[in-house]
Write an enzyme that holds these catalytic residues in place. Structure first.
Site, PDB file in Angstrom:
ATOM      1  CG  ASP A 117       7.607   8.631  17.060  1.00  0.00           C
ATOM      2  OD1 ASP A 117       7.608   8.076  18.176  1.00  0.00           O
ATOM      3  OD2 ASP A 117       8.382   8.311  16.133  1.00  0.00           O
ATOM      4  CG  ASP A 141       1.499   8.614  15.342  1.00  0.00           C
ATOM      5  OD1 ASP A 141       2.323   7.767  14.949  1.00  0.00           O
ATOM      6  OD2 ASP A 141       1.767   9.824  15.474  1.00  0.00           O
ATOM      7  CE  LYS A 156       2.283   5.287  11.779  1.00  0.00           C
ATOM      8  NZ  LYS A 156       2.036   6.490  12.606  1.00  0.00           N
TER       9      LYS A 156
END
Length: 268
Positions: free
Chosen positions: A17, A15, A166
């Protein structure tokens, strides 16, 4: 314990952020748009407040939806050429200084092991690709924005890569590359990425929000805190437990680097 090697590649999925980058990468884009005179001061003040909230509290469904809508609006009418130039500038000025050194070093540890390292993020592909390329990673899966006649329309081209989406994108990548999910890795800070983390045999939570921390303890997933000492333990775990990777990337990400090189990690 040695890990049996299969014929396919090993993937490490990161990931972005609050996992690889401190805060929200989309805010860095907003700053770049403001500097280029493409959005107003009011836009950046609003985005700045949301960014500060995100850094402290993590993702919030309502604010995420608002940010998605606003993100679509602000890129409307910008050419692909201008956006590519802007994304490079945003990386150099704003995103690169916000990269967590510990997580970046961990990504390099996977590369040194021969793994493919992919970003899987809601961040627009035009920025996610720059991050991956600049860090020497294999590639990036991000949110794709529609283009007509070389100009962004302000509409998504496909799904917004968040939460379950995702996992859908990552599952397709694993199938496309021939990777065995059981020997692959994933890293995230957010409860929304539980579907992504659950895909692989080696999920690791990074500075997790409260709900993810609770889930990780129940599931027995390792938890990594981004502190100075943590990277040593995380890297040792990759060296000790990870299978060596084989094969080359066959995905659609543009990052093709093969860089090598070289927070406390604990079992939740």
């Amino acid at each position: 314990m040695a890990v049996e090697q299969t014929g396919g590649p090993v993937l490490a999925l990161f990931d972005v952020d609050n996992t690889l980058v401190h805060g929200a990468s989309a805010f860095h884009l907003v700053r770049g748009l403001r500097a280029a005179g493409l959005i107003t001061l009011r836009d950046i003040v609003s985005a700045g407040w949301k960014h500060a909230r995100f850094k402290v509290r993590g993702e919030d469904d309502r604010h995420l939806a608002a940010a998605q809508t606003r993100g679509l609006e602000v890129i409307t009418g910008i050419t692909v050429t201008d956006m590519a130039r802007l994304a490079d500038d945003v990386w150099e000025r704003h995103t690169e200084p916000s990269v967590w050194p510990e997580t970046a070093a961990l990504a390099r540890e996977h590369l040194a092991k021969g793994h493919q390292v992919w970003l899987v993020t809601a961040t627009p592909t035009f920025l996610a690709d720059v991050i991956a390329r600049s860090l020497g990673l294999t590639g990036a899966l991000g949110s794709v924005f529609e283009v007509q006649d070389g100009v962004y329309t302000g509409r998504l081209d496909g799904a917004f890569l968040h939460g379950e989406q995702k996992a859908v994108a990552a599952r397709a990548l694993l199938a496309r590359t021939g990777a065995d999910p059981a020997i692959c890795w994933a890293y995230s800070d957010s409860r929304h990425d539980i579907p992504l983390l659950s895909l692989v045999g080696n999920p690791v939570v990074v500075n997790p929000d409260q709900q993810l921390a609770t889930h990780a303890r129940t599931a027995g997933w390792p938890s990594m805190r981004l502190q100075r000492a943590s990277i040593r333990q995380a890297r040792r775990r990759v060296r000790r437990e990870a299978a060596s990777g084989t094969g080359t990337a066959t995905g659609t990400g543009t990052g093709t680097g093969t860089g090598t090189g070289t927070g406390t990690v604990q079992r939740s």
